[in-house]
Design a protein around this motif. Sequence first.
Motif, PDB file in Angstrom:
ATOM      1  N   VAL A  96       0.840  -1.204   0.000  1.00  0.00           N
ATOM      2  CA  VAL A  96       0.000   0.000   0.000  1.00  0.00           C
ATOM      3  C   VAL A  96       0.871   1.248   0.000  1.00  0.00           C
ATOM      4  O   VAL A  96       0.681   2.175  -0.807  1.00  0.00           O
ATOM      5  CB  VAL A  96      -0.941   0.005   1.228  1.00  0.00           C
ATOM      6  N   ALA A  97       1.848   1.287   0.900  1.00  0.00           N
ATOM      7  CA  ALA A  97       2.722   2.451   0.999  1.00  0.00           C
ATOM      8  C   ALA A  97       3.601   2.597  -0.243  1.00  0.00           C
ATOM      9  O   ALA A  97       3.754   3.701  -0.776  1.00  0.00           O
ATOM     10  CB  ALA A  97       3.574   2.349   2.256  1.00  0.00           C
ATOM     11  N   ASP A  98       4.157   1.497  -0.709  1.00  0.00           N
ATOM     12  CA  ASP A  98       5.038   1.540  -1.886  1.00  0.00           C
ATOM     13  C   ASP A  98       4.321   2.092  -3.109  1.00  0.00           C
ATOM     14  O   ASP A  98       4.926   2.777  -3.946  1.00  0.00           O
ATOM     15  CB  ASP A  98       5.569   0.145  -2.210  1.00  0.00           C
ATOM     16  N   GLY A 332       1.083   5.979   1.774  1.00  0.00           N
ATOM     17  CA  GLY A 332       2.106   6.173   0.753  1.00  0.00           C
ATOM     18  C   GLY A 332       2.024   7.512   0.053  1.00  0.00           C
ATOM     19  O   GLY A 332       2.678   7.718  -0.960  1.00  0.00           O
ATOM     20  N   ARG A 333       1.232   8.427   0.608  1.00  0.00           N
ATOM     21  CA  ARG A 333       1.101   9.743  -0.013  1.00  0.00           C
ATOM     22  C   ARG A 333       2.411  10.519   0.135  1.00  0.00           C
ATOM     23  O   ARG A 333       3.109  10.391   1.135  1.00  0.00           O
ATOM     24  CB  ARG A 333      -0.044  10.527   0.636  1.00  0.00           C
ATOM     25  N   PRO A 334       2.724  11.330  -0.860  1.00  0.00           N
ATOM     26  CA  PRO A 334       3.944  12.160  -0.759  1.00  0.00           C
ATOM     27  C   PRO A 334       3.897  13.058   0.452  1.00  0.00           C
ATOM     28  O   PRO A 334       2.833  13.604   0.795  1.00  0.00           O
ATOM     29  CB  PRO A 334       3.928  12.972  -2.050  1.00  0.00           C
ATOM     30  N   ARG A 335       5.027  13.195   1.117  1.00  0.00           N
ATOM     31  CA  ARG A 335       5.105  14.085   2.281  1.00  0.00           C
ATOM     32  C   ARG A 335       5.311  15.523   1.842  1.00  0.00           C
ATOM     33  O   ARG A 335       6.064  15.784   0.897  1.00  0.00           O
ATOM     34  CB  ARG A 335       6.256  13.662   3.190  1.00  0.00           C
ATOM     35  N   ALA A 336       4.664  16.422   2.530  1.00  0.00           N
ATOM     36  CA  ALA A 336       4.790  17.852   2.202  1.00  0.00           C
ATOM     37  C   ALA A 336       6.195  18.350   2.557  1.00  0.00           C
ATOM     38  O   ALA A 336       6.798  17.890   3.508  1.00  0.00           O
ATOM     39  CB  ALA A 336       3.746  18.634   2.951  1.00  0.00           C
TER      40      ALA A 336
END
Length: 336
Positions: A96-98, A332-336
């Motif tokens: 999921v994260a990948d 797995g969303r991009p970090r701000a």
Amino acid sequence: MSDNKPRTVVVTQRFFDEETIAYLQAQRCEVRLAELPPGKADGELAEDTLAQVLAQADGWIVGHARVTRALLERLPGLKVIARRGVGYERVDTAAVADLGKVATIAAGGNDASVADHALALMLAVQHRLRESQMQMNAGSWAILTGADLYRKTVGIVGLGRIGRSVVQRLQGFEARILAVSQQQDATWARQHNVTYVDMAQLLAHSDVVTLHAPLTPATRLLIDAQALARMKPTAVLINTARGGLVDDAALLAALQSGAIAGAGLDVFLSESDPAHAGTTQALIALPNVVATPHSGASTHEGLGRTNRIAAQCVVAVLDGGQVPAGCVIADGRPRA
């Protein structure tokens, strides 16, 4: 919100209530309820079937289906997988994260329902309700002597949300409570008459052992033949957590030999491994076993709560908002 485009949310669980559907629709979500074969749950659907059902999904509210890397790779548009429940051993969180997706659980939604169910099983086994009705159906009204839960020693393995809810319910029975827990809160334990012990002590001194631990490599088959041998011959085992916590073949042998007095079971090894189906059938045929089909969380109220939390998680992810506390298990969303 960036636009007003409707989002597609696919639900592969039964008993999804109209109020939650209306909530999702009010949040610009088109809700599609998967048509499941009679008597089947989503955990029994093949990967190809799931891929077809979820082809257009932005969000997926799932029950017991296996959320695998192979499946997720076939669903590039899927953004969030929301379990209507709290266990997530069937979710490949690393995948999921990948793959840049989010997975959530419905934390807090079914605590009360499962805790009630655990108490119901304790009382049913202690008071020999099934055995009594079996005898009455056979024409005998002979009285079977049961056992009180009142002022007995109850051992709780796992003091998460459900375990603590069981503790609260046991206060009215004036029970002595022993607990095995990775995290220990001395103040809370003192307030609720809970004594932290090790596993050997809990097994040896408890009249009822009730399992509320997650299934992990460390807890798999936690209750094996050796553990059962440490229990009192008058003790009962309750499992409303996960089937993999108990060696069902060893439990069957212990019940048949009288090594323990009875069991209340809502979960079984055969749920994840059909090779154990014969053992499950032998267990549920025993008169000193009260069994239910993994239905502890399935009350009208409990399902309504978990439906709503799962839906809130889906909307929060799709909107880029705040997911309810304690619900995210992979992100797995991009970090701000």
